[in-house]
Design an enzyme around this catalytic site. Structure first.
Site, PDB file in Angstrom:
ATOM      1  N   SER A 101       0.824  -1.207   0.000  1.00  0.00           N
ATOM      2  CA  SER A 101       0.000   0.000   0.000  1.00  0.00           C
ATOM      3  C   SER A 101       0.862   1.263   0.000  1.00  0.00           C
ATOM      4  CB  SER A 101      -0.962  -0.034   1.194  1.00  0.00           C
ATOM      5  OG  SER A 101      -1.984   0.911   1.038  1.00  0.00           O
ATOM      6  N   MET A 102       0.776   2.131   1.028  1.00  0.00           N
ATOM      7  CA  MET A 102       1.654   3.297   1.089  1.00  0.00           C
ATOM      8  C   MET A 102       3.112   2.879   1.089  1.00  0.00           C
ATOM      9  SD  MET A 102       1.993   6.335   3.961  1.00  0.00           S
ATOM     10  CE  MET A 102       2.895   5.339   5.162  1.00  0.00           C
ATOM     11  N   ASP A 202     -10.287  -5.142  -3.814  1.00  0.00           N
ATOM     12  CA  ASP A 202      -9.545  -4.328  -2.856  1.00  0.00           C
ATOM     13  C   ASP A 202     -10.444  -3.163  -2.479  1.00  0.00           C
ATOM     14  OD1 ASP A 202      -7.834  -2.482  -1.566  1.00  0.00           O
ATOM     15  OD2 ASP A 202      -6.095  -3.124  -2.730  1.00  0.00           O
ATOM     16  N   HIS A 232      -7.214  -6.139   0.480  1.00  0.00           N
ATOM     17  CA  HIS A 232      -6.088  -5.202   0.426  1.00  0.00           C
ATOM     18  C   HIS A 232      -4.835  -5.707   1.139  1.00  0.00           C
ATOM     19  CE1 HIS A 232      -3.995  -1.462  -0.065  1.00  0.00           C
ATOM     20  NE2 HIS A 232      -3.845  -1.326   1.229  1.00  0.00           N
TER      21      HIS A 232
END
Length: 263
Positions: A101-102, A202, A232
């Site tokens: 993710s980030m 997601d 996710h």
């Protein structure tokens, strides 16, 4: 031993960074927004068992209280990850950077700013943008309230839990948005081989992030793997075992020292 970045609050049990010894190829793992290294520990342990040296730092403002995240910035997160990359290079000949993710956006930023130090990239549901209409209200929300509804814990597998904040810190979310803008602007500077795992379902990051990534990177070696049974946080979900094995196989195919270790 891994160093914990200074935090304003006490560390959440289980949120510790980790450093696992191995061979001459290092893997730097980076967790996602409002999350902790716990989301990547099983992956890290699999990589270490395969012979890699693994490090996963705790990003500033994370792993304590959601209020602390609002005092951190995208540059704070980047500098923590960059310092961990320096540490791995002091012990390893090559370093692969992987993120969720980030953490994927931060991994890309490392590859943009330090291209000679990143041998390859492995990203899981990387976030580079959002198509949510209410995201346009974020600058206003950040002025009105310090927190909003959480984004963590999007896992299909029953009983699997992500250790993360129960609220979304809005000022930190603005920092994430600035990171996205910077990374998207410099995608052409990414030259490292790239493996992207994308969950078909997601509820946090839309497919557009991966589309923009693959359309914009300068890498000539790119691979996308679809995850059909995970949401996710795929590193804690039903496809995790496949993801772990495929990432090891892919790195060994592309990093010479990793091939030597497996032979």
């Amino acid at each position: 031993m891994p160093q914990v970045a200074p935090q304003a609050g006490p560390l959440m049990p289980g949120a510790d960074p980790f450093d696992l010894p191995g061979g001459q190829v290092g893997v730097l793992l980076c967790h996602g927004f409002t999350s902790t290294p716990q989301s990547l520990r099983l992956w890290g342990e699999h990589l270490a068992a395969a012979g890699f040296t693994v490090r996963c730092p705790l990003l500033p403002g994370h792993g304590t209280r959601w209020q602390d995240a609002n005092a951190s910035t995208e540059e704070d997160w980047y500098q923590e990850l960059s310092a961990a990359l320096d540490d791995l290079h002091a012990r390893c000949g090559s370093v692969v950077v992987a993120g969720l993710s980030m953490g994927g956006a931060l991994a890309l930023r490392l590859a943009q700013r330090r291209p000679d130090d990143v041998a390859a990239l492995v990203l899981v549901n990387p976030s580079l943008l959002t198509e949510r209409r209410d995201a346009r209200l974020l600058p206003l929300l950040a002025r009105l309230t310090p927190a909003w509804a959480p984004v963590a814990g999007d896992i299909k597998k029953p009983g699997s839990v992500e250790l993360a904040y129960p609220r979304l810190p809005t000022r930190a979310a603005l920092a994430l948005r600035r990171l996205w803008t910077a990374v998207r602007a410099d995608l052409g500077a990414v030259r490292a081989p790239l493996l992207v795992f994308r969950s078909v379902t997601d509820h946090v990051v839309e497919p557009a992030s991966t589309r923009v990534l693959l359309a914009g990177v300068g890498s000539t070696d790119t691979t996308e793997v679809l995850l059909h049974d995970s949401w996710h946080v795929a590193t804690l979900d039903n496809d995790a075992t496949m993801l772990f094995a495929r990432s090891v196989e892919w790195v060994r195919e592309r990093v010479p020292a990793a091939r030597e270790r497996s032979s």
